[in-house]
Enzyme design. Structure first.
Site, PDB file in Angstrom:
ATOM      1  N   LYS A  89       1.155  89.480 104.410  1.00  0.00           N
ATOM      2  CA  LYS A  89       0.623  89.800 105.456  1.00  0.00           C
ATOM      3  C   LYS A  89       1.655  90.557 105.821  1.00  0.00           C
ATOM      4  O   LYS A  89       2.188  91.655 105.857  1.00  0.00           O
ATOM      5  CB  LYS A  89      -0.013  88.990 106.701  1.00  0.00           C
ATOM      6  CG  LYS A  89      -1.481  87.934 106.174  1.00  0.00           C
ATOM      7  CD  LYS A  89      -2.104  87.528 106.795  1.00  0.00           C
ATOM      8  CE  LYS A  89      -3.296  86.241 106.644  1.00  0.00           C
ATOM      9  NZ  LYS A  89      -4.626  87.735 106.732  1.00  0.00           N
ATOM     10  N   TYR A 131      -6.762  77.966 104.178  1.00  0.00           N
ATOM     11  CA  TYR A 131      -8.064  78.945 103.809  1.00  0.00           C
ATOM     12  C   TYR A 131      -6.367  79.354 102.235  1.00  0.00           C
ATOM     13  O   TYR A 131      -5.157  79.799 102.961  1.00  0.00           O
ATOM     14  CB  TYR A 131      -8.671  80.113 104.094  1.00  0.00           C
ATOM     15  CG  TYR A 131      -8.839  81.391 102.756  1.00  0.00           C
ATOM     16  CD1 TYR A 131      -9.798  80.939 102.256  1.00  0.00           C
ATOM     17  CD2 TYR A 131      -7.983  82.361 103.194  1.00  0.00           C
ATOM     18  CE1 TYR A 131     -10.053  82.055 101.400  1.00  0.00           C
ATOM     19  CE2 TYR A 131      -9.239  82.888 102.746  1.00  0.00           C
ATOM     20  CZ  TYR A 131      -9.506  83.617 101.540  1.00  0.00           C
ATOM     21  OH  TYR A 131      -9.909  83.935 100.256  1.00  0.00           O
ATOM     22  N   ASP A 162       2.455  77.399 102.565  1.00  0.00           N
ATOM     23  CA  ASP A 162       1.680  78.228 103.045  1.00  0.00           C
ATOM     24  C   ASP A 162       1.435  79.207 104.089  1.00  0.00           C
ATOM     25  O   ASP A 162       0.835  79.115 105.179  1.00  0.00           O
ATOM     26  CB  ASP A 162       0.300  78.250 102.201  1.00  0.00           C
ATOM     27  CG  ASP A 162      -0.689  79.836 102.192  1.00  0.00           C
ATOM     28  OD1 ASP A 162       0.035  81.149 102.485  1.00  0.00           O
ATOM     29  OD2 ASP A 162      -1.659  79.437 101.594  1.00  0.00           O
TER      30      ASP A 162
HETATM   31  N1  PMP Z   1      -3.590  81.946 102.504  1.00  0.00           N
HETATM   32  C1  PMP Z   1      -3.267  82.037 103.631  1.00  0.00           C
HETATM   33  C2  PMP Z   1      -2.825  80.818 104.673  1.00  0.00           C
HETATM   34  C3  PMP Z   1      -3.935  83.182 104.218  1.00  0.00           C
HETATM   35  O1  PMP Z   1      -4.544  83.470 106.053  1.00  0.00           O
HETATM   36  C4  PMP Z   1      -4.784  84.524 103.203  1.00  0.00           C
HETATM   37  C5  PMP Z   1      -5.164  85.473 104.106  1.00  0.00           C
HETATM   38  N2  PMP Z   1      -6.168  85.538 105.057  1.00  0.00           N
HETATM   39  C6  PMP Z   1      -4.466  84.048 101.839  1.00  0.00           C
HETATM   40  C7  PMP Z   1      -3.602  82.642 101.768  1.00  0.00           C
HETATM   41  C8  PMP Z   1      -5.082  85.014 100.498  1.00  0.00           C
HETATM   42  O2  PMP Z   1      -4.439  85.792 100.982  1.00  0.00           O
HETATM   43  P1  PMP Z   1      -4.716  87.912 100.515  1.00  0.00           P
HETATM   44  O3  PMP Z   1      -6.492  88.060 101.041  1.00  0.00           O
HETATM   45  O4  PMP Z   1      -3.456  88.561 100.630  1.00  0.00           O
HETATM   46  O5  PMP Z   1      -5.087  87.425  98.973  1.00  0.00           O
END
Ligand code: PMP
Length: 424
Positions: free
Chosen positions: A266, A144, A238
């Site tokens: 995060k 994700y 990511d």
């Molecule tokens: N990339 C990864 C690996 C994530 O875990 C997340 C959110 N869990 C996101 C992108 C998206 O981040 P956000 O919820 O701050 O948009």
């Protein structure tokens, strides 16, 4: 454990907000029941409006690596807040945070701040396309990367939990530009690179997956990812979830990765909305105002988010012992969970890297998304509610990682194992 006030709020919220929530997985759809309305946190613990206390393994889905309400983080935010909330102008704290990111990620020469992980990955892909002049991207099943259109194709996390890994509203024509491969399938990746390598702008991947539950990359898979660069494909790690969590330099440091671009979020914001993308100067110089790839944000790099991020990163950087602590407590929790589940005869596989952990209810091994889906989600529901009713707040989906903070210790592990014994 009663939650009448939370229940009343959730009922009322449903009349005003879709599903009563601002982000789907919070609605507890996968596990049933009513989510507690959390209003206070301290260290490893949170309290709901009903006055119940929980040991927290969600930690706002990852940002709170120092636990809730860390005094030094709050003090820094408070101090900066007194000067006003936002200016939409350059701010000294952006410079300080950018330097911290570069200290953690030596491959990052320039970094741009945004406000969410979604924005970071979406912008990094636009940049990769703008830089290479190619349209295709590659992602992996069950990974994700936020909810931008081209990334909501066979995505993990909440999308997977709700059984809509590919969202309605994403045009076919657009989804066709995303090639989806199996995580940890090095040969499959090599095959696609041989066939279509010259058309691919970027490969985006979670270096340790958290969003299908925790999946650990094989060495050969990481090798195959790096081979993509021979085809002029940009590699995007990511690290929204893993950055500053698995090590100060995230999975990039832990595994010795050499991505062209990194996305962060995060922990970077320490609990306020900050995220970023960064990489080689030559690539990042294509971003506006230096280059033709447009990307902007009203609250990007806002002083409060920079302050909480900076305070958090300063604490992490100053004391490498904190990562050793996270690893030690993680190992202790993993061993304890395994011991209890084995003794009770519950089939399970525990995947863990440092302070990220998932218990899959299947014999395993669990290395791919397909293997993760073999988990017994009915058993997970009972596991989840068994813990919740005993004051342990585990992520409300089997396809998520549980997180530890530096405030979690022996006592918290013992409390969790006791709750699990009771639940079983
Ligand atoms: N990339 C990864 C690996 C994530 O875990 C997340 C959110 N869990 C996101 C992108 C998206 O981040 P956000 O919820 O701050 O948009």
């Amino acid at each position: 454990m009663e939650r009448p006030i939370s229940e009343a709020y959730f009922q009322e919220a449903g009349r005003h907000i879709p599903g009563g929530v601002s982000s789907p997985v919070r609605a507890f759809k996968a596990v049933g029941g009513t989510p507690p309305y959390l209003v206070r946190g301290e260290g490893a613990y949170v309290w709901d409006v009903d006055g119940n206390r929980y040991l927290d393994y969600v930690l706002s889905w990852g940002p709170l690596i120092l636990g809730h309400a860390h005094p030094r983080v709050l003090a820094r935010v408070r101090e900066v807040m007194e000067g006003g909330l936002t200016f939409g102008a350059p701010h000294p704290l952006e410079v300080a945070l950018a330097k911290k990111v570069k200290a953690a990620y030596p491959g990052v020469e320039l970094v741009r701040f945004v406000s969410s992980g979604t924005e970071a990955t979406m912008s990094a892909l636009r940049l990769a396309r703008g830089y290479t002049g190619r349209d295709l991207i590659v992602k992996f099943r069950g990974n994700y990367h936020g909810h931008a259109d081209g990334l909501l194709v066979e995505a993990g996390s909440g999308a997977l939990t709700l059984g809509v890994p590919s969202s309605a509203g994403v045009p076919e024509a657009y989804a066709r530009l995303t090639l989806v491969l199996e995580y940890n399938d090095a040969e499959g990746l090599r095959e696609v690179l041989r066939r279509r390598g010259e058309e691919i702008a970027a490969i985006i991947f979670e270096p340790v997956v958290g969003n299908a539950g925790v999946l650990v990359p094989t060495e050969d898979f990481l090798k195959a990812l790096h081979e993509a660069r021979e085809f002029g494909v940009l590699l995007i790690a990511d690290e929204v979830m893993t950055g500053f969590r698995l090590a100060f330099g995230g999975a990039t440091e832990l595994f010795g990765l050499k991505p062209d671009l990194v996305t962060l979020g995060k922990v970077l914001g320490g609990g306020l909305p900050a995220a970023a993308y960064g990489g080689r100067r030559e690539v990042m110089e294509r971003v506006a105002p230096l280059g033709p790839v447009y990307q902007a944000g009203t609250l990007s790099g806002n002083p409060l988010a920079m302050a909480s991020g900076l305070a958090t990163l300063e604490i992490l950087e100053a004391d490498p012992g904190l990562y050793a602590h996270l690893e030690a407590v993680g190992a202790r929790l993993e061993a304890g969970l395994r011991e209890v589940l084995t003794r009770k005869g519950v089939p399970h596989t525990i995947n863990r890297v440092g302070s990220m952990l998932t218990v899959f209810f299947t014999e395993g091994p669990v290395r791919t998304f397909a293997e993760a889906r073999r988990t017994d989600t009915e058993l997970f529901k009972r596991f989840f509610h068994g813990l919740l009713s005993r004051g342990v707040y585990w992520p409300p989906s089997n396809f998520e990682a549980a997180f530890l903070s530096t405030a979690h210790g022996e006592e918290e592990v013992a409390r969790t194992l006791e709750a699990l014994e009771g639940a079983l």
